[in-house]
Structure formats: C-alpha cells, structure tokens
Design an enzyme around this catalytic site. Sequence first.
Site, short mmCIF file in Angstrom:
data_model
loop_
_atom_site.label_atom_id
_atom_site.label_comp_id
_atom_site.label_asym_id
_atom_site.label_seq_id
_atom_site.Cartn_x
_atom_site.Cartn_y
_atom_site.Cartn_z
N ASP A 81 1.57 1.04 -2.04
CA ASP A 81 0.24 1.46 -2.45
C ASP A 81 -0.71 1.41 -1.26
O ASP A 81 -0.66 0.48 -0.44
CB ASP A 81 -0.27 0.52 -3.55
CG ASP A 81 -1.52 1.02 -4.24
OD1 ASP A 81 -1.83 2.21 -4.10
OD2 ASP A 81 -2.17 0.20 -4.92
N ASP A 103 -2.42 7.04 2.41
CA ASP A 103 -3.85 7.18 2.18
C ASP A 103 -4.57 7.68 3.42
O ASP A 103 -4.88 6.91 4.33
CB ASP A 103 -4.43 5.83 1.73
CG ASP A 103 -5.93 5.90 1.47
OD1 ASP A 103 -6.48 7.02 1.43
OD2 ASP A 103 -6.54 4.83 1.30
N GLU A 133 -4.04 11.23 -1.25
CA GLU A 133 -5.38 11.11 -1.79
C GLU A 133 -6.31 12.18 -1.23
O GLU A 133 -6.37 12.38 -0.02
CB GLU A 133 -5.96 9.73 -1.48
CG GLU A 133 -5.03 8.60 -1.95
CD GLU A 133 -5.75 7.27 -2.11
OE1 GLU A 133 -6.98 7.27 -2.26
OE2 GLU A 133 -5.07 6.24 -2.08
N HIS A 177 -11.88 0.24 -6.51
CA HIS A 177 -10.97 -0.89 -6.37
C HIS A 177 -11.73 -2.20 -6.55
O HIS A 177 -12.81 -2.37 -6.00
CB HIS A 177 -10.31 -0.88 -4.99
CG HIS A 177 -9.45 0.32 -4.74
ND1 HIS A 177 -8.23 0.51 -5.34
CD2 HIS A 177 -9.65 1.41 -3.95
CE1 HIS A 177 -7.69 1.65 -4.93
NE2 HIS A 177 -8.55 2.21 -4.09
N GLY A 178 -11.13 -3.13 -7.33
CA GLY A 178 -11.75 -4.44 -7.48
C GLY A 178 -12.31 -4.65 -8.87
O GLY A 178 -12.09 -3.86 -9.79
N GLY A 206 -8.02 2.05 -9.40
CA GLY A 206 -9.14 1.30 -9.96
C GLY A 206 -9.13 1.25 -11.47
O GLY A 206 -10.18 1.30 -12.11
#
Length: 276
Positions: A81, A103, A133, A177-178, A206
């Site tokens: 990832d 990415d 992406e 993200h997060g 996400g």
Amino acid sequence: MLANLNELLVPAREGHYCVAQFDVVNIEMARAVIAAAEEAGAPVILAIEESQTPVCPLDEFAAFVIPMARKAKVPVGVHLDLGKTFGSCIEALKHGFTSVNFDCSRDVMEVNAEKVAEMVRTAHAFGASVEAELGYTPNVKELTGDSADFFTDPSQVEEYVRRTGIDALSISVGTAHGEYIETPKLDYDRIKAVAEASQIPLVMHGGSGLSDVAVQEAIASGIAKIDIFTDISIACVQGAIQAYNDGVHTIAEVIPYEEHAVRAAAAEKIRLFQNK
C-alpha cells in the site's frame, strides 16, 4: 488462496460489492482478518504501507502473510500500500506480493502516467496487479476548505488508464488517511463520472471512520475496494487495554484479546462492504 487485484476486484465491480483491504503490521492482525473473511465467506486483501515497514519489513511481512493467504479458505490478496518508490514496489514483487499500489499522485498527470506505465509492465511480468492513484488522498491534517483541489479530475481518467494499463485506480473524492476530526463529505457524482470513464475497478483510501451510509453510497457509485487501517489499529490497542484492565500481564494472554478485537472490527467492515 492467493489472488491478485484482477481476480478480486473485477468480480466486485461487476457484482456491485466491495472488497475490504486491511493494512496489518503483525501476524496477529493478519490472522484475525483472515478469520473474519473466512467466517463471512468473502475475499479480502492484506496490505502493508511502505511507511509501516520500519516495524514490519517487506520480507518479514511476506514470510508470514503469503503462507497464510495460500491456505486461507477464501481468496486473499497480498498488497503493498502507498508504495512511494519504484524500488519498494520491486522489492515487494520479488517477495511474492500479488499487487502493488505505486503512488505517484503528487506528480503531474503526464509524469505520473509515465512512471506508472513502467511499473505496470514490470508487475505484469511477475503476474501481479498494479493500483495507481490519480488525484491525491491527503492526511486528515491536510484537509482544508480547499481540499477539492486534491480531487480526481474525471476528464483525465480515460487517457490515464489507457496510457498506464493499470488494473485498479485509486481516486480522491473527499476521504483522507487517518482518524477523522470532522465528518468527510464524499463527492459521489465524481465517483460515478470516474467509474464511467475508467471502466476498471475503483479504490477509495481512508475508509476508516466512514458512516455505513457513506460506504454504501460509495459502493453503489462504483467503488470496488476500500482501504482500512485506523479502525483495526484502534481495535487492536483497545483489545490490549481490555486485557490489562482484566488483570492480564503476559503477552501470550494479551494476544487473544487483540485478535478478538481486530476480528470483530474486520468482520463488521467485511459484512458492510459485501452488502450483507
């Protein structure tokens, strides 16, 4: 059984359901996720983010996850990832990962496409799949009133997919993200426009913290894979805290608490993503 993204996500796209990807950083988390997937009879993807490799190097991750995937009763993908460098993706492929997320989302589209196309040629030679992406999915701390500037531009999608030959496309539509501070607002019309333009499985990063309604609408709009880390990471820690509160003081006794918590959190996501 071991599977790549095409084997997992093409049926999901056609069947209007979603495959859950869980980032895991130890064998206990991996074991819990596979148990949840087997109980649900659903495919799943086990992943590690490049930034997590200081606590679990790629070779160690492959050493315990790939054998577990091979003997699982459901299809299991093994995925890198948010691979930021060509070298890390190649290392993952050499260790037997079935897919990589290269990415290049911070690059302009032309540079992004050129770099990703080279990765696709390499990965396909390994029999592996590539997720790329277009549009940047930020960290929650980067979310501002101008976050739509990060979003995927549907007008670029058809050319990007054609030029790269990717197997799955990660898009930016309002997630981050997060752990969310505020409820994210997803652009479902953008998902639909990208799905129509791409004609390949779409990925949404996400996914932790999203409401069930948001997830269901995202899947109905065309998302075939949603990535989860924060939710099961928090569950794992909460399991350890519960063990401590119960007077457990040895690691052998703590681990079952952690696995139970991760399995329950993963099972909830899998059921939701499978529309069950």
